[in-house]
Design an enzyme around this catalytic site. Structure first.
Site, PDB file in Angstrom:
ATOM      1  N   SER A   1       0.834  -1.198   0.000  1.00  0.00           N
ATOM      2  CA  SER A   1       0.000   0.000   0.000  1.00  0.00           C
ATOM      3  C   SER A   1       0.879   1.263   0.000  1.00  0.00           C
ATOM      4  O   SER A   1       1.663   1.462  -0.927  1.00  0.00           O
ATOM      5  CB  SER A   1      -0.954  -0.039   1.193  1.00  0.00           C
ATOM      6  OG  SER A   1      -2.016   0.881   1.014  1.00  0.00           O
TER       7      SER A   1
ATOM      8  N   ASP B   1      -9.650  -5.387  -4.786  1.00  0.00           N
ATOM      9  CA  ASP B   1      -9.073  -4.144  -4.277  1.00  0.00           C
ATOM     10  C   ASP B   1      -9.426  -2.973  -5.195  1.00  0.00           C
ATOM     11  O   ASP B   1      -9.221  -3.050  -6.415  1.00  0.00           O
ATOM     12  CB  ASP B   1      -7.554  -4.311  -4.183  1.00  0.00           C
ATOM     13  CG  ASP B   1      -6.848  -3.145  -3.513  1.00  0.00           C
ATOM     14  OD1 ASP B   1      -7.520  -2.198  -3.081  1.00  0.00           O
ATOM     15  OD2 ASP B   1      -5.601  -3.221  -3.420  1.00  0.00           O
TER      16      ASP B   1
ATOM     17  N   HIS C   1      -7.744  -5.599  -0.433  1.00  0.00           N
ATOM     18  CA  HIS C   1      -6.522  -4.878  -0.100  1.00  0.00           C
ATOM     19  C   HIS C   1      -5.850  -5.448   1.160  1.00  0.00           C
ATOM     20  O   HIS C   1      -6.496  -5.664   2.178  1.00  0.00           O
ATOM     21  CB  HIS C   1      -6.868  -3.404   0.110  1.00  0.00           C
ATOM     22  CG  HIS C   1      -5.705  -2.487   0.132  1.00  0.00           C
ATOM     23  ND1 HIS C   1      -4.869  -2.303  -0.952  1.00  0.00           N
ATOM     24  CD2 HIS C   1      -5.206  -1.680   1.119  1.00  0.00           C
ATOM     25  CE1 HIS C   1      -3.935  -1.427  -0.656  1.00  0.00           C
ATOM     26  NE2 HIS C   1      -4.097  -1.044   0.600  1.00  0.00           N
TER      27      HIS C   1
END
Length: 318
Positions: A163, A260, A292
Site C-alpha cells: 500500500s 481491491d 486490499h
C-alpha cells in the site's frame, strides 16, 4: 449531547479523527507486538534506533538458524496504512514479516517512518530515504548494527512495501536513480497492492462514487496539493511525474488483489513500466477473490502463503 467531548474537526472514517483541540485519535492499527523470537517461523527480531534526530527506528528480522559465515539478501520494508495509521509494531505486520523472512531466508528491516497528520508528507519519504542511508553505512563498516555487519549480501538489496509502503518503495527507487546509494545494489522492488491513485477513475471499482470519494479523501488528508490525486507522489504516471525509466533496479514484482479498489491503478503502473524505457523486467501477480492487504489481515491463509512463496522466489532468483 455530551458537551465535555472535544469537537471533531476532521475525520477519515473508519481510521482516524482529528479534534479541534489538536488531539489525534487513531481508531485502527494501534495494537503493539514486541520484537521477539517467533517459535513458529524460527525468526528473531529486535528494534533499533536509526535516526535519533527524528526518532525514527526500525525492526530487524533474521532467521535464527543461519550460519554466521552466510550472507543473506536484504529487504528494506515500508509498512502500509495510507501514511497515517499502523506501525512496524502492528501484530499483523509483525507476523506477516516473520513468515516472509522464514520463507525467503533473508534479513529484513521494517522502517517506522513518521506519520501524517503530525508529520505531513514528505516526512515519510524523507525518513525512508534516511533509513536507506543508514543501511548503506554498513557497506563500508561505518554502521554499527551487528545484525547487518558481515551478515548481508549488499549486492542483493530489495525495497519492499504494501500500500503506502509500495508507493514509498517506488519513489525511493526513482530517487536512487539520480542519487546512487554507495556500495549497495538495489536488485529489485516488491510492490504489494501499491497505493497509487488519480483524479480520473481507473477500472470498474473506482466508478463507485462512495468508495472513490473515500480514497480521494485519504490523499487530500495527508498531502494537500493543488494537483490533488494527480500529484506525482500518488500518481506516478501523471503529467510531470518522474520518468519510470529512471528506476535503479533490475526487476519489479507488482502484486494486486482482485477485489481491491486500487487493483487497476496497480495494473496501470505495471503496464506503464513495461512500456517505458526502463531496462529491467517486471512481473505481476494477481490474487483473485481477495481485497486490499488481505495477506496482512490473514497471513496464514492459503492465498497469502502462495503470495509469500512468489515473493521468496522473486528475491532468490538469480
Amino acid at each position: 449531547m455530551d458537551s465535555s467531548r472535544p469537537e471533531v474537526s476532521h475525520e477519515v472514517p473508519p481510521y482516524l479523527r482529528v479534534y479541534k483541540n489538536g488531539t489525534i485519535e487513531r481508531l485502527f492499527g494501534n495494537e503493539v507486538a514486541p520484537a521477539s523470537f517467533d517459535p513458529q517461523t524460527g525468526v528473531e527480531s529486535k528494534d533499533t534506533m536509526i535516526t535519533p534526530e527524528t526518532g525514527v527506528f526500525a525492526r530487524l528480522y533474521r532467521p535464527s538458524n543461519t550460519p554466521n559465515s552466510q550472507k543473506l539478501p536484504l529487504v528494506v520494508y515500508f509498512h502500509g496504512g495510507a501514511f497515517f495509521i499502523s506501525s512496524i509494531s502492528d501484530p499483523k505486520y509483525h507476523h506477516s514479516l516473520n513468515v516472509l523472512v522464514a520463507k525467503a531466508k533473508i534479513i529484513l528491516i521494517s522502517v517506522d517512518y513518521r506519520r501524517a497528520p503530525e508529520h505531513p508528507l514528505p516526512a515519510a519519504y524523507e525518513d525512508s530515504w534516511a533509513a536507506l542511508q543508514w543501511v548503506a553505512s554498513h557497506v563500508s563498516d561505518r554502521g554499527v548494527e551487528s545484525w547487518l555487519k558481515g551478515k548481508v549480501d549488499f549486492s542483493k538489496v530489495f525495497l519492499a512495501g504494501d500500500s503506502a509502503g509500495a508507493n514509498i518503495s517506488h519513489h525511493l527507487a526513482i530517487r536512487a536513480g539520480s542519487n546512487p546509494i554507495g556500495g549497495m545494489k538495489l536488485r529489485g522492488i516488491i510492490m504489494i497492492h501499491p497505493y497509487f491513485w488519480g483524479e480520473s477513475p481507473s477500472g470498474p471499482k473506482a466508478q463507485d462514487p462512495v468508495r472513490k470519494a473515500m480514497v480521494d479523501g485519504w490523499w487530500r488528508f495527508v498531502c494537500p496539493s493543488d494537483r490533488g490525486n494527480d500529484d506525482p507522489l500518488i500518481n506516478p504516471v501523471a503529467d510531470g511525474a518522474p520518468s519510470l525509466s529512471g528506476m535503479t533496479c533490475d526487476r519489479v514484482i507488482v502484486c494486486v488483489a482482485g477485489k481491491d479498489i486500487l487493483r487497476d491503478r496497480g495494473r496501470l503502473y505495471y503496464e506503464s513500466l513495461v512500456k517505458s524505457e526502463w531496462l529491467g523486467k517486471a512481473v505481476i501477480v494477481e490474487i483473485e477473490g481477495e481485497d486490499h492487504v488481505f495477506h496482512i489481515l490473514d497471513p496464514n491463509c492459503e492465498k497469502a502463503l502462495y503470495m509469500m512463496e512468489c515473493l521468496a522466489s522473486f528475491i532468490n532468483q538469480e
